[in-house]
Design an enzyme around this catalytic site. Structure first.
Site, short mmCIF file in Angstrom:
data_model
loop_
_atom_site.label_atom_id
_atom_site.label_comp_id
_atom_site.label_asym_id
_atom_site.label_seq_id
_atom_site.Cartn_x
_atom_site.Cartn_y
_atom_site.Cartn_z
N LYS A 120 0.82 -1.20 0.00
CA LYS A 120 0.00 0.00 0.00
C LYS A 120 0.86 1.26 0.00
O LYS A 120 0.64 2.18 -0.79
CB LYS A 120 -0.93 0.01 1.22
CG LYS A 120 -1.88 1.21 1.25
CD LYS A 120 -2.67 1.27 2.54
CE LYS A 120 -1.81 1.76 3.69
NZ LYS A 120 -2.58 1.99 4.93
N ASP A 138 -6.46 1.05 1.00
CA ASP A 138 -6.51 1.13 2.46
C ASP A 138 -7.90 0.69 2.92
O ASP A 138 -8.69 0.16 2.13
CB ASP A 138 -6.19 2.56 2.93
CG ASP A 138 -7.27 3.56 2.54
OD1 ASP A 138 -8.17 3.20 1.74
OD2 ASP A 138 -7.21 4.70 3.03
#
Length: 214
Positions: A120, A138
């Site tokens: 991420k 997320d």
């Protein structure tokens, strides 16, 4: 969600916010990398409060190393998990200096090799700092992808791959920010604000929530 619906979904988000930006404050790729590393399980607001004090003093790998672990910790101790994050950031700075000439690398593999940097974080840096067409999933994007029917998936990676496949190319650069902001302020976890949602016509979530009584 069908292709025509996805097109309308993103066209609407784009019209409302043509040039979305991360809410993390930064001026260089290294500041962005540091801020994203610090933001895990923390709010952007909380990270910004700390980096507003840290970055004027130390905003390069060498300057962070020169602070030492205790000096760095003093600046970020208001952020959750600050002890482990301080260690990760110090080690990341050392690797950047030893292996990358003090510069933030521009490949996923090199970024993910840095301590505290997962997929991420790498995707955020590649997208925001370098303009790569990546999708950092997320909790907000994971929720929006599943709840709306835009990109259902049981894992963040599954949602990421679905989004990369389904989002029309003209919207990919900013899609990450549109979806995060939408999840943060409209499609919230406990109760989505459907009555304020501009993309509700294409969302598969039912029943839509109603505004609280006055």
């Amino acid at each position: 969600m069908k292709p025509a619906e996805i097109e309308s979904f993103f066209a609407t988000l784009q019209a409302a916010n043509p040039h979305p930006e991360t809410e993390l404050e930064y001026t260089t790729p290294f500041e962005l990398l540091a801020a994203v590393l610090l933001s895990a399980q923390a709010t952007d607001v909380g990270v910004n409060k700390a980096t507003r004090k840290l970055f004027p003093v130390a905003n390069t790998p060498q300057a962070i190393l020169d602070l030492g672990i205790e000096g760095l910790s003093d600046y970020i101790k208001t952020i959750g998990l600050y002890k482990s994050k301080a260690k990760h950031l110090m080690e990341t700075c050392r690797i950047l200096l030893e292996q990358h000439g003090g510069e933030v690398p521009r490949t996923r593999e090199a970024l993910e090799a840095l301590p505290g940097v997962g997929r991420k974080t790498a995707n955020v840096v590649l997208n925001v700092a370098f303009g790569e067409l990546t999708m950092a999933v997320d909790t907000h994007i994971f929720r929006v992808g599943n709840r709306t029917g835009l990109a259902p998936g049981k894992t963040p990676l599954a949602v990421e791959l679905q989004l990369l496949k389904r989002i029309p190319a003209p919207y990919m650069l900013h899609a990450h920010h549109w979806l995060i902001l939408h999840g943060r302020y409209i499609c919230q976890a406990r109760k989505p604000r459907c009555w304020e949602c501009s993309v509700a016509p294409w969302c598969k979530f039912k029943p839509k929530t109603k505004a609280p009584a006055a």
